[in-house]
Write an enzyme that holds these catalytic residues in place. Structure first.
Site, PDB file in Angstrom:
ATOM      1  N   THR A 208       0.881  -1.039   0.055  1.00 34.50           N
ATOM      2  CA  THR A 208      -0.061  -0.176  -0.005  1.00 34.50           C
ATOM      3  C   THR A 208       0.942   1.026   0.079  1.00 34.50           C
ATOM      4  O   THR A 208       2.198   1.046  -0.334  1.00 34.50           O
ATOM      5  CB  THR A 208      -1.053  -0.057   1.247  1.00 34.50           C
ATOM      6  OG1 THR A 208      -1.853   1.063   1.065  1.00 34.50           O
ATOM      7  CG2 THR A 208      -0.310  -0.268   2.468  1.00 34.50           C
TER       8      THR A 208
ATOM      9  N   LYS B  65       3.754   1.593  -3.582  1.00 35.52           N
ATOM     10  CA  LYS B  65       3.577   0.941  -4.838  1.00 35.52           C
ATOM     11  C   LYS B  65       4.575   1.282  -6.007  1.00 35.52           C
ATOM     12  O   LYS B  65       4.725   0.309  -6.917  1.00 35.52           O
ATOM     13  CB  LYS B  65       2.133   1.228  -5.307  1.00 35.52           C
ATOM     14  CG  LYS B  65       1.174   0.923  -4.188  1.00 35.52           C
ATOM     15  CD  LYS B  65      -0.430   1.025  -4.706  1.00 35.52           C
ATOM     16  CE  LYS B  65      -1.237   0.654  -3.583  1.00 35.52           C
ATOM     17  NZ  LYS B  65      -2.660   0.867  -4.174  1.00 35.52           N
TER      18      LYS B  65
END
Length: 273
Positions: A63, A67
């Site tokens: 998350t 990313k």
């Protein structure tokens, strides 16, 4: 019995629902030797964390803010992940490779498909962050016409048009001050932080189409509540979270993720907050 490990990484990570969803999947699938944890990891700490992973590791969920930071640390990424330069899933293969993918994009498509939305003639996107680029990638698969992105700055507008060109989506941009105009689109995808769209609730038309609001806590948002009250089709952030996690479970375990069990676990966890 040796443990097979998976986890979600990010910062902040304390409120992530991923452990709830993945552990529910393992229980439903009878994978008693699998574990799923969460780790507070920022961009600076990510290389060291990745270097410390042993052969017991099967997969990772990523998350924010990891990313994009994860990509140089991988042996390869899928075309889907490359299309938005974002990886939310890493599979560690038996031969030692670390391969990245993006399940947010097919997760958006799957969540809409579940509500009977397979194609739309046009769409609107509220916001211009990383989730908005994933929304455009999903719309490239289901939208036959123009997408209008409502943004706050000329820089963001240029970024969304560039993403559109890259993804093969016809993107028109409009200033956020005109965002109420988005609500007449057949499909509206709201990708903004909590509270940003609250002022739009009063502008929801009498017969709205479909709203996909990527937030799940708090839920419903003011916009989602008004949309539901006027009889529109509503897709929420938990739908996206569950569908992308279903795909992650499938990639990591080789077994189809159990959608119903994972959704029920997520709903229980949110209700307890």
């Amino acid at each position: 019995m040796s443990r097979i490990r998976a986890a979600v990484l990010g910062s902040p990570i304390e409120h992530s629902l991923s452990p709830v969803l993945h552990r529910a999947a393992y229980q439903e699938l009878g994978l008693a030797d699998w574990s799923y944890d969460r780790f507070e990891v920022d961009e600076a700490a990510l290389p060291r964390f990745m270097a410390g992973l042993g052969a017991e590791w099967a997969g990772l969920s990523l998350t924010m803010p990891l990313k994009r930071a994860i990509i140089p640390l991988l042996d390869g990424i899928s075309d889907t992940a490359a299309s938005v330069e974002a990886v939310n899933t890493v599979v560690l293969t038996e031969d030692g490779r670390r391969v990245g993918d993006n399940t947010d994009i097919p997760g958006i498509v799957a969540a809409l498909h579940e509500r009977g939305i397979d194609t739309v003639p046009s769409a609107a996107v509220l916001g211009a962050g990383a989730t908005a680029s994933s929304a455009l990638a999903a719309l490239a698969r289901i939208c036959s016409g123009e997408v209008t992105a409502y943004v706050r700055s000329a820089g963001r507008a240029a970024e969304m048009r560039q993403w559109g060109e890259r993804l093969g989506v016809e993107v028109r941009t409009a200033d956020w001050s005109a965002a109420a105009g988005a609500l007449t689109a057949p499909l509206v995808i709201a990708t903004t932080p909590a509270g940003t769209t609250d002022a739009l609730a009063a502008a929801v038309p009498q017969a709205p189409g479909t709203l996909f609001d990527v937030l799940y806590d708090p839920w419903p948002t003011a916009l989602a509540a008004a949309w539901d009250e006027r009889g529109g089709t509503l897709v929420g952030g938990l739908d996206l979270l569950v569908h992308q996690a279903v795909l992650q479970v499938g990639q990591m375990t080789g077994r189809p993720g159990p959608l119903a069990a994972m959704r029920a676990a997520g709903e229980r966890a949110l209700a307890a907050r």
